[in-house]
Write a protein that holds these residues in place. Sequence first.
Motif, PDB file in Angstrom:
ATOM      1  N   ARG A  35      92.947  26.484  28.076  1.00 13.89           N
ATOM      2  CA  ARG A  35      91.927  26.032  27.126  1.00 13.89           C
ATOM      3  C   ARG A  35      92.444  26.084  25.688  1.00 13.89           C
ATOM      4  NH1 ARG A  35      87.473  22.743  27.192  1.00 13.89           N
ATOM      5  NH2 ARG A  35      87.564  22.369  24.955  1.00 13.89           N
ATOM      6  N   LYS A  36      93.219  27.122  25.373  1.00 18.36           N
ATOM      7  CA  LYS A  36      93.773  27.257  24.017  1.00 18.36           C
ATOM      8  C   LYS A  36      94.710  26.093  23.711  1.00 18.36           C
ATOM      9  CE  LYS A  36      96.312  30.529  21.091  1.00 18.36           C
ATOM     10  NZ  LYS A  36      96.976  31.867  21.055  1.00 18.36           N
ATOM     11  N   ASP A  67      92.511  23.064  23.123  1.00 20.48           N
ATOM     12  CA  ASP A  67      91.828  23.146  21.827  1.00 20.48           C
ATOM     13  C   ASP A  67      92.769  22.829  20.670  1.00 20.48           C
ATOM     14  OD1 ASP A  67      89.360  23.715  22.904  1.00 20.48           O
ATOM     15  OD2 ASP A  67      89.535  25.891  22.675  1.00 20.48           O
ATOM     16  N   SER A  68      94.047  23.185  20.814  1.00 22.71           N
ATOM     17  CA  SER A  68      95.013  22.851  19.769  1.00 22.71           C
ATOM     18  C   SER A  68      95.206  21.343  19.662  1.00 22.71           C
ATOM     19  CB  SER A  68      96.354  23.540  20.042  1.00 22.71           C
ATOM     20  OG  SER A  68      97.008  22.984  21.179  1.00 22.71           O
ATOM     21  N   LYS A 106      85.229  17.069  23.619  1.00 18.17           N
ATOM     22  CA  LYS A 106      86.194  18.159  23.807  1.00 18.17           C
ATOM     23  C   LYS A 106      86.002  18.866  25.150  1.00 18.17           C
ATOM     24  CE  LYS A 106      86.500  19.100  18.829  1.00 18.17           C
ATOM     25  NZ  LYS A 106      86.424  20.150  17.774  1.00 18.17           N
TER      26      LYS A 106
END
Length: 368
Positions: free
Chosen positions: A230-231, A234-235, A276
């Motif tokens: 997820r990180k 998100d980036s 997103k």
Amino acid sequence: MKKVKNIVFVFAILATNALFSQGKFELHTVAFYNFENLFDTINQENNDEEWLPNGAQNWTHKKYRQKLHNLSKVLSEIGTGEQQTNSPVLIGGCEIENRGVLEDLVKQPLLVNKDYGIIHFDSPDKRGIDVALLYQKKHFKPTSYSSIPLYIYRTMEGKGDKDKDKEKEESDDKVETDKSSDRVYTRDQLLVTGLLDGEEVSIIINHWPSRSGGEKKSAPFREAAGLLNRKIMDSLFAINPKAKIITMGDLNDGTYNKSVKEGIGAKRKKEDVKEKGIYNPFEEMFYKGHATLFHRDAGDIFDQIMVSEAFIDKNYKKFQYWKAGIYNKPYMIQNFGQYKGYPLRHTLTEIGYSDHFPVYVYLVREVK
């Protein structure tokens, strides 16, 4: 109301098929396959002793060549049909010993004319098994790629069940710990961004920590993997909220597990996916009884491909998700004995395919 929805769904499928038949859409397949112990016969620094000619698997050059042939047959066929004749333009893979075995694989007669490129990094996994991306150079042009480490530690382990014997999972994929740092070494997550026929797409290839030692005890490791996934996404969304992202892999967790539902935030229904957000078509498939692997006579879907919201916004001037599938042709299935119906895997007497069935999704775009 349900009947109306079903009628609308049928008309949508017929409309899509009609458009394909008129040549108004182009279609690409994206696939993921756990190659299950794709080792060569050369002794290297990783723990590959089992997969040597004098090892426990008696892994000879002849067996290795047969394994390559078997895998190439599957890869050349995934997604064909449904108005599609080409093999997948993008193939994520795992349980890969090194780049060399991939070079041998893409040179197989059934694949060589597809001109697959390779993106691969050696990971810190103690068995030396990695993830990689194969891509058809004609259709995909990488612009950036990186290997992102997953840091997990033995102190993160869960308590597990009281009945430890029942909980314990048997697996070739044992987790190993660095005694000085307490770090558990596992596979990195591979991020590749590139142009799919001119359109920017990012792909994340995963092989999350196994359930060795028990599902609940090892669950925090996979939950950390979901959060890292997820990180990464998100980036990408921070740069472009409408980024087209495909995350795929052998997650060693089902579509319903916390690592997927909360870590990634994947949704079962398209209508629940916001900007997103991530759509997981394999969750619905699981609840309909489909499986990519079996354990103790129970099927599950550990192999999954998920797509970001921009792939389901119905703007067919750009690539859109169409549908997903599990590739499980009869020749890939054990047809007798205790494991009848399971994927046909390697044994000491037979060179099979894998203990997982591959998964795939179709992407479609209106022809300009």
